[in-house]
Design a protein around this motif. Structure first.
Motif, PDB file in Angstrom:
ATOM      1  N   UNK A 136      30.907  -2.071  17.486  1.00 57.25           N
ATOM      2  CA  UNK A 136      32.156  -2.449  16.821  1.00 57.25           C
ATOM      3  C   UNK A 136      32.898  -1.212  16.314  1.00 57.25           C
ATOM      4  N   UNK A 137      32.170  -0.252  15.749  1.00 50.56           N
ATOM      5  CA  UNK A 137      32.778   0.976  15.238  1.00 50.56           C
ATOM      6  C   UNK A 137      33.405   1.769  16.380  1.00 50.56           C
ATOM      7  N   UNK A 138      32.654   1.916  17.470  1.00 52.95           N
ATOM      8  CA  UNK A 138      33.153   2.679  18.621  1.00 52.95           C
ATOM      9  C   UNK A 138      34.361   1.988  19.241  1.00 52.95           C
ATOM     10  N   UNK A 139      34.257   0.674  19.420  1.00 52.70           N
ATOM     11  CA  UNK A 139      35.364  -0.067  20.042  1.00 52.70           C
ATOM     12  C   UNK A 139      36.641   0.054  19.222  1.00 52.70           C
ATOM     13  N   UNK A 140      36.518  -0.050  17.903  1.00 55.52           N
ATOM     14  CA  UNK A 140      37.695   0.067  17.044  1.00 55.52           C
ATOM     15  C   UNK A 140      38.288   1.473  17.090  1.00 55.52           C
ATOM     16  N   UNK A 141      37.430   2.498  17.168  1.00 55.40           N
ATOM     17  CA  UNK A 141      37.929   3.875  17.243  1.00 55.40           C
ATOM     18  C   UNK A 141      38.676   4.111  18.550  1.00 55.40           C
ATOM     19  N   UNK A 142      38.142   3.588  19.658  1.00 57.88           N
ATOM     20  CA  UNK A 142      38.818   3.733  20.950  1.00 57.88           C
ATOM     21  C   UNK A 142      40.157   3.013  20.941  1.00 57.88           C
ATOM     22  N   UNK A 143      40.200   1.820  20.343  1.00 62.03           N
ATOM     23  CA  UNK A 143      41.457   1.076  20.261  1.00 62.03           C
ATOM     24  C   UNK A 143      42.478   1.812  19.399  1.00 62.03           C
ATOM     25  N   UNK A 201      42.462   5.277  18.566  1.00 63.08           N
ATOM     26  CA  UNK A 201      42.772   6.657  18.927  1.00 63.08           C
ATOM     27  C   UNK A 201      42.771   6.922  20.423  1.00 63.08           C
ATOM     28  N   UNK A 202      42.398   5.923  21.210  1.00 61.40           N
ATOM     29  CA  UNK A 202      42.294   6.149  22.645  1.00 61.40           C
ATOM     30  C   UNK A 202      40.989   6.803  23.049  1.00 61.40           C
ATOM     31  N   UNK A 203      40.156   7.154  22.087  1.00 58.07           N
ATOM     32  CA  UNK A 203      38.848   7.754  22.324  1.00 58.07           C
ATOM     33  C   UNK A 203      38.047   7.656  21.031  1.00 58.07           C
ATOM     34  N   UNK A 204      36.772   7.990  21.116  1.00 59.63           N
ATOM     35  CA  UNK A 204      35.925   7.970  19.918  1.00 59.63           C
ATOM     36  C   UNK A 204      35.029   9.194  19.930  1.00 59.63           C
ATOM     37  N   UNK A 205      34.825   9.771  18.763  1.00 57.24           N
ATOM     38  CA  UNK A 205      33.907  10.891  18.619  1.00 57.24           C
ATOM     39  C   UNK A 205      32.519  10.345  18.289  1.00 57.24           C
ATOM     40  N   UNK A 206      31.553  10.673  19.133  1.00 53.76           N
ATOM     41  CA  UNK A 206      30.182  10.207  18.963  1.00 53.76           C
ATOM     42  C   UNK A 206      29.275  11.413  18.795  1.00 53.76           C
ATOM     43  N   UNK A 207      28.529  11.462  17.708  1.00 56.40           N
ATOM     44  CA  UNK A 207      27.623  12.580  17.440  1.00 56.40           C
ATOM     45  C   UNK A 207      26.190  12.114  17.630  1.00 56.40           C
TER      46      UNK A 207
END
Length: 418
Positions: A265-272, A274-280
């Protein structure tokens, strides 16, 4: 009508309300089956309709790797796994908590156990023995299953309409329960095609989105070719300030697995957003930067960089490959290398789609749902399971909420028909 396991019934013509069908349940997945069990135990006649040739196809698929029924963690923490929908789901789960689900399964002759992770499984580790026992119990209780019945909505005079191989079937129950599932794994039967039918009656359905899905990353050709299919064990993943420990699997296009699903859910919302997501990725979450740097400093000078990663930092070959893939230049000091091992930054370009997702977000809005799981403004219509607007990570939380909402909806139906 034939009992569960029998053949499909002949075509039913337009008819007045059927006294032998107080309740029609559309959808023979975990939520629909649980509702049928609860209603049948109360002496209510139930007819169960499903568009597929056999019931609970997704349930069987989920059990292929070991059927994770629920989780044993304390209930207050358990409920946090449902995020924004926790308050909506809490009453149903309190009424039918994990302990009650385990008792229900064991009453069907399938003992359960708690794994080392706290997850609960049947001792057989499979879905098929449980489903066979469950269907047998439903058949003995008089529940009838009608396979290959594709629900197409309502007729002009309010009857349920189904498309079957033999033609159109209409049924007029006293109460209807929709347990139609979400929109993931559509080849198994639940494709979200019911959305337009409910929106046509003025109801709100939040758009479907993949949940518990893999993510897409731009791996190098070397890493993709050498390590696709390899597991990343004992890692921690972070996105937008939320961190989880677990495991993941390298795919040709990115990452999937439990740790990724917990952040879906966190990743999907970030992509929606910003168009991408930062994953560490923290490749050694059990060590601090200082502890890791100390181990690297103590390594003999003669070790190559690869040996230093393996022997001093304790990285597996696939972990070292991920580190190199996210490393713009070789760090000059043990401290810098330790910091990089603790935070390899990757860019998620997108998420995998609904066709490959384990579950889906979105669904029938809670604003249209009454506390008894009746649909507001639709007398005699109820809904439950994954077709409602909630999501949860893997770990037993998905099935628990499906079972619990199915039972809660059955309680609402009992009050309605009484």
């Amino acid at each position: 009508m034939p009992p569960i396991g029998g053949t499909s019934p002949p075509m039913i013509s337009q008819a007045p309300r059927d006294p032998d069908t107080p309740v029609a349940i559309i959808g023979a997945g975990p939520a629909g089956l649980m509702a049928a069990s609860h209603l049948a135990a109360a002496g209510v006649r139930v007819r169960l309709f499903d568009r597929m040739p056999a019931p609970a196809r997704k349930f069987l698929m989920a059990g292929r790797g070991g059927l994770n029924l629920t989780h044993s963690e304390p209930l207050d923490r358990f409920l946090t796994r449902y995020g924004p929908a926790a308050d909506h789901l809490a009453p149903a789960i309190h009424a039918f908590p994990p302990e009650a689900l385990r008792a229900f399964v064991e009453d069907l002759g399938e003992p359960t156990f708690v794994g080392s992770s706290g997850r609960v499984f049947p001792k057989s580790f499979k879905a098929s023995p449980l489903l066979r026992a469950w269907l047998r119990r439903l058949g003995e209780a008089g529940v009838t299953l009608h396979a290959r019945h594709d629900w197409t909505g309502w007729t002009e005079d309010g009857a349920l309409s189904f498309r079957t191989p033999e033609g159109t079937v209409t049924v007029r129950p006293r109460a209807t329960l929709l347990a139609l599932g979400g929109a993931s794994w559509p080849r198994l039967g639940a494709d979200g095609g019911w959305r337009g039918l409910l929106e046509g009656r003025g109801l709100t359905v939040a758009p479907f989105a993949p949940a518990n899905m893999g993510v897409l990353l731009d791996w190098s050709e070397h890493l993709r070719g050498r390590f696709a299919g390899e597991p990343l064990k004992r890692i921690a993943l972070s996105c937008d300030g939320v961190s989880v420990r677990g495991e993941a699997v390298i795919t040709g296009g990115g990452l999937e697995g439990g740790a990724v699903y917990a952040l879906s859910r966190i990743i999907r919302n970030a992509v929606a957003r910003d168009g991408k997501a930062k994953l560490a990725i923290d490749l050694r979450p059990d060590l601090s930067v200082e502890q890791l740097a100390s181990k690297l400093r103590a390594a003999p000078e003669r070790l190559s960089f690869a040996e230093r990663l393996r022997k001093a930092a304790g990285l597996s070959p696939v972990q070292a490959g991920v580190l190199r893939d996210g490393m713009p230049a070789r760090p000059a000091t043990p401290e810098a290398l330790a910091r990089l091992i603790k935070q390899v930054e990757l860019t998620v370009t997108d998420t995998c789609g609904l066709e490959r997702a384990i579950s889906s977000a979105g669904g029938l809005s809670w604003a249209d749902m009454a506390p008894d799981y009746g649909v507001r403004g639709q007398p005699g219509l109820f809904a439950c399971g994954e077709m409602l607007d909630w999501e949860a990570p893997t770990g037993g939380y998905l099935l628990q909420a499906c079972f619990a909402t199915g039972r809660a909806a059955a309680e609402g139906i009992l009050d309605h028909i009484r």
